[in-house]
Design a protein around this motif. Structure first.
Motif, PDB file in Angstrom:
ATOM      1  N   LEU A 134       6.728  14.967   4.224  1.00 37.01           N
ATOM      2  CA  LEU A 134       7.010  13.530   4.188  1.00 37.01           C
ATOM      3  C   LEU A 134       7.356  13.153   2.767  1.00 37.01           C
ATOM      4  O   LEU A 134       6.687  13.593   1.821  1.00 37.01           O
ATOM      5  CB  LEU A 134       5.795  12.727   4.661  1.00 37.01           C
ATOM      6  N   GLU A 135       8.403  12.356   2.610  1.00 38.02           N
ATOM      7  CA  GLU A 135       8.789  11.899   1.279  1.00 38.02           C
ATOM      8  C   GLU A 135       9.345  10.496   1.392  1.00 38.02           C
ATOM      9  O   GLU A 135      10.115  10.196   2.310  1.00 38.02           O
ATOM     10  CB  GLU A 135       9.825  12.842   0.678  1.00 38.02           C
ATOM     11  N   THR A 136       8.909   9.615   0.482  1.00 36.79           N
ATOM     12  CA  THR A 136       9.434   8.254   0.458  1.00 36.79           C
ATOM     13  C   THR A 136       9.975   7.952  -0.931  1.00 36.79           C
ATOM     14  O   THR A 136       9.543   8.540  -1.926  1.00 36.79           O
ATOM     15  CB  THR A 136       8.369   7.210   0.828  1.00 36.79           C
ATOM     16  N   ALA A 137      10.915   7.023  -0.978  1.00 35.01           N
ATOM     17  CA  ALA A 137      11.486   6.613  -2.258  1.00 35.01           C
ATOM     18  C   ALA A 137      11.970   5.176  -2.137  1.00 35.01           C
ATOM     19  O   ALA A 137      12.427   4.737  -1.068  1.00 35.01           O
ATOM     20  CB  ALA A 137      12.642   7.529  -2.658  1.00 35.01           C
ATOM     21  N   VAL A 165       6.331   3.210  -4.826  1.00 38.72           N
ATOM     22  CA  VAL A 165       7.743   3.539  -5.047  1.00 38.72           C
ATOM     23  C   VAL A 165       8.052   4.987  -4.706  1.00 38.72           C
ATOM     24  O   VAL A 165       9.223   5.388  -4.698  1.00 38.72           O
ATOM     25  CB  VAL A 165       8.153   3.245  -6.508  1.00 38.72           C
ATOM     26  N   GLY A 166       7.040   5.787  -4.431  1.00 41.26           N
ATOM     27  CA  GLY A 166       7.289   7.171  -4.065  1.00 41.26           C
ATOM     28  C   GLY A 166       6.029   7.824  -3.529  1.00 41.26           C
ATOM     29  O   GLY A 166       4.927   7.571  -4.025  1.00 41.26           O
ATOM     30  N   GLU A 167       6.187   8.640  -2.510  1.00 49.06           N
ATOM     31  CA  GLU A 167       5.065   9.353  -1.907  1.00 49.06           C
ATOM     32  C   GLU A 167       5.574  10.690  -1.393  1.00 49.06           C
ATOM     33  O   GLU A 167       6.684  10.766  -0.840  1.00 49.06           O
ATOM     34  CB  GLU A 167       4.472   8.527  -0.768  1.00 49.06           C
ATOM     35  N   ARG A 168       4.781  11.719  -1.568  1.00 57.26           N
ATOM     36  CA  ARG A 168       5.196  13.040  -1.081  1.00 57.26           C
ATOM     37  C   ARG A 168       4.000  13.757  -0.473  1.00 57.26           C
ATOM     38  O   ARG A 168       2.929  13.818  -1.082  1.00 57.26           O
ATOM     39  CB  ARG A 168       5.795  13.883  -2.205  1.00 57.26           C
ATOM     40  N   LEU A 169       4.200  14.289   0.717  1.00 59.42           N
ATOM     41  CA  LEU A 169       3.203  15.091   1.426  1.00 59.42           C
ATOM     42  C   LEU A 169       3.790  16.482   1.600  1.00 59.42           C
ATOM     43  O   LEU A 169       4.851  16.644   2.207  1.00 59.42           O
ATOM     44  CB  LEU A 169       2.895  14.456   2.787  1.00 59.42           C
ATOM     45  N   THR A 170       3.083  17.485   1.060  1.00 56.52           N
ATOM     46  CA  THR A 170       3.596  18.852   1.041  1.00 56.52           C
ATOM     47  C   THR A 170       2.568  19.795   1.631  1.00 56.52           C
ATOM     48  O   THR A 170       1.383  19.717   1.309  1.00 56.52           O
ATOM     49  CB  THR A 170       3.921  19.296  -0.393  1.00 56.52           C
TER      50      THR A 170
END
Length: 387
Positions: free
Chosen positions: A132-135, A120-125
């Motif tokens: 990259l960000e997903t929601a 439901v969510g992913e973040r690459l920083t």
């Protein structure tokens, strides 16, 4: 050079330097620093195995596995204290930091386990940017909305991605790398995937190792049940590594040890034997559980990806990858002498930079005395601290 083609400081191998279990099994807001040699200690039930499970899960996701393949019983990973939200949803959160040519890159993943398994969510920083960000925008669709760093005519690019795959591993398939921002995002994603895919979960099972092995089964599996076949291969391919293994076996096994050999049998299988000088040869399957585990773990530490059943990034040179061995119960069935000898082998091999070890132990005790001054990261879950 890989698809991104822009990795600066190429002398660095990507490695996982920190593991975060924000909400996973019994862990809550936990972070663990990982060094070349990391020993995780604590009493039964303290969550040692859970740390390795989270690491291995990230590794499989980075390799392209789908969520149901990685989390076959999703409810088992939900923290006991987690309560469902108004929509009846519960889940868990894990992440890591990967050091490498791009600098520190953080990956954080939120997984919904109930009522349906999905990311439901992913973040690459990295480099001070959200790359990259997903929601999850629409629970009725089996996808997430992804946005990745572009820094071109538009700041970000948006597109739907599957909700059962790690978006970071899919990024190279969706990004052309035509802008500086895209190339940064690709390089960061590559760094994370390389580090996480180069992992070998290992827990030798003596009850399986006593069976003979087919001769062509030459890549050591995580349970080490094909030990004899792999010993046959390594003894033929690298005499110096095999000599180092014999020396380690001599230090950790009872009785005289002059060699470790294999022989083919009439039924087409391979058996391993200890050469014990005047005592003759003894089949390895007659050894106790501790000695079998000791031999298997020493073999793992003294070999590499070409011998172990691991799937590293194929388009990246081995010199740019560091294999991480995840050894649950590293000291299980071993006496203190064997455990110390094995830790010493691990320290020597990890110091070379091409292999890393994260192992769980009941207690560190005097194990660090076998390190000879080599650095070790000790995670003491009994005290809930990292030293």
């Amino acid at each position: 050079m890989s698809a991104s083609g822009l990795l600066p400081r190429t002398e660095l191998r990507p490695i996982v330097s920190e593991l975060r279990l924000s909400a996973f099994k019994r862990h809550r807001r936990a972070s663990f620093s990982l060094g070349p040699l990391t020993l995780i200690s604590g009493p039964s039930g303290s969550g040692k195995s859970g740390v390795l499970e989270a690491y291995a899960a990230l590794g499989r996701l980075a390799g392209g596995a789908r969520l149901p393949e990685v989390f076959r019983d999703p409810a088992a990973y939900i923290p006991r204290w987690a309560r469902p939200d108004r929509q009846g949803r519960r889940g868990f959160r894990i992440g890591c930091t990967v050091d490498g040519p791009v600098g520190p890159v953080r990956l954080d993943v939120a997984v919904q386990a109930e009522p349906e398994l999905r990311i439901v969510g992913e973040r690459l920083t990295g480099a001070g940017e959200i790359l990259l960000e997903t929601a999850l925008r629409d629970p009725g669709r089996r996808c997430v909305q992804a946005a990745w760093h572009t820094a071109g005519a538009v700041a970000v690019t948006r597109a739907p991605l599957p909700d059962d795959r790690l978006a970071t591993s899919l990024l190279p398939l969706r990004v052309a790398g035509t802008t500086e921002g895209q190339r940064l995002a690709l390089s960061a994603a590559e760094q994370v995937v390389i580090a996480l895919r180069s992992v070998f979960p290992c827990d030798p099972r003596p009850e399986r190792m006593r069976a003979p092995a087919p001769p062509r089964d030459g890549r050591l599996r995580g349970g080490c049940e094909n030990l004899a076949a792999v010993l046959r291969r390594t003894s033929r391919e690298c005499g110096s590594r095999h000599a180092a293994l014999v020396a380690a076996v001599r230090a950790g096994c009872a009785g005289p040890v002059e060699g470790l050999v294999t022989k083919g049998c009439a039924d087409g299988v391979v058996r391993a034997l200890l050469e014990q000088g005047p005592l003759g040869s003894m089949p390895v399957e007659r050894l106790g559980d501790g000695e079998l585990r000791y031999i298997a773990l020493a073999l793992v530490l003294l070999t590499g990806p070409g011998v172990l059943a691991v799937d590293p990034a194929a388009d990246v040179l081995p010199a740019r990858q560091a294999l991480t061995v995840l050894a649950d119960g590293f000291d299980r069935c071993l006496d203190r002498r064997q455990a110390r000898e094995l830790v010493g082998v691990a320290a020597r091999m990890c110091a070379r930079g091409h292999i890393r070890l994260v192992g769980t132990v009941g207690a560190v005790g005097d194990l660090t005395g076998a390190l000879g001054g080599a650095p070790v990261t000790v995670v003491d879950l009994g005290r809930e601290r990292v030293s």
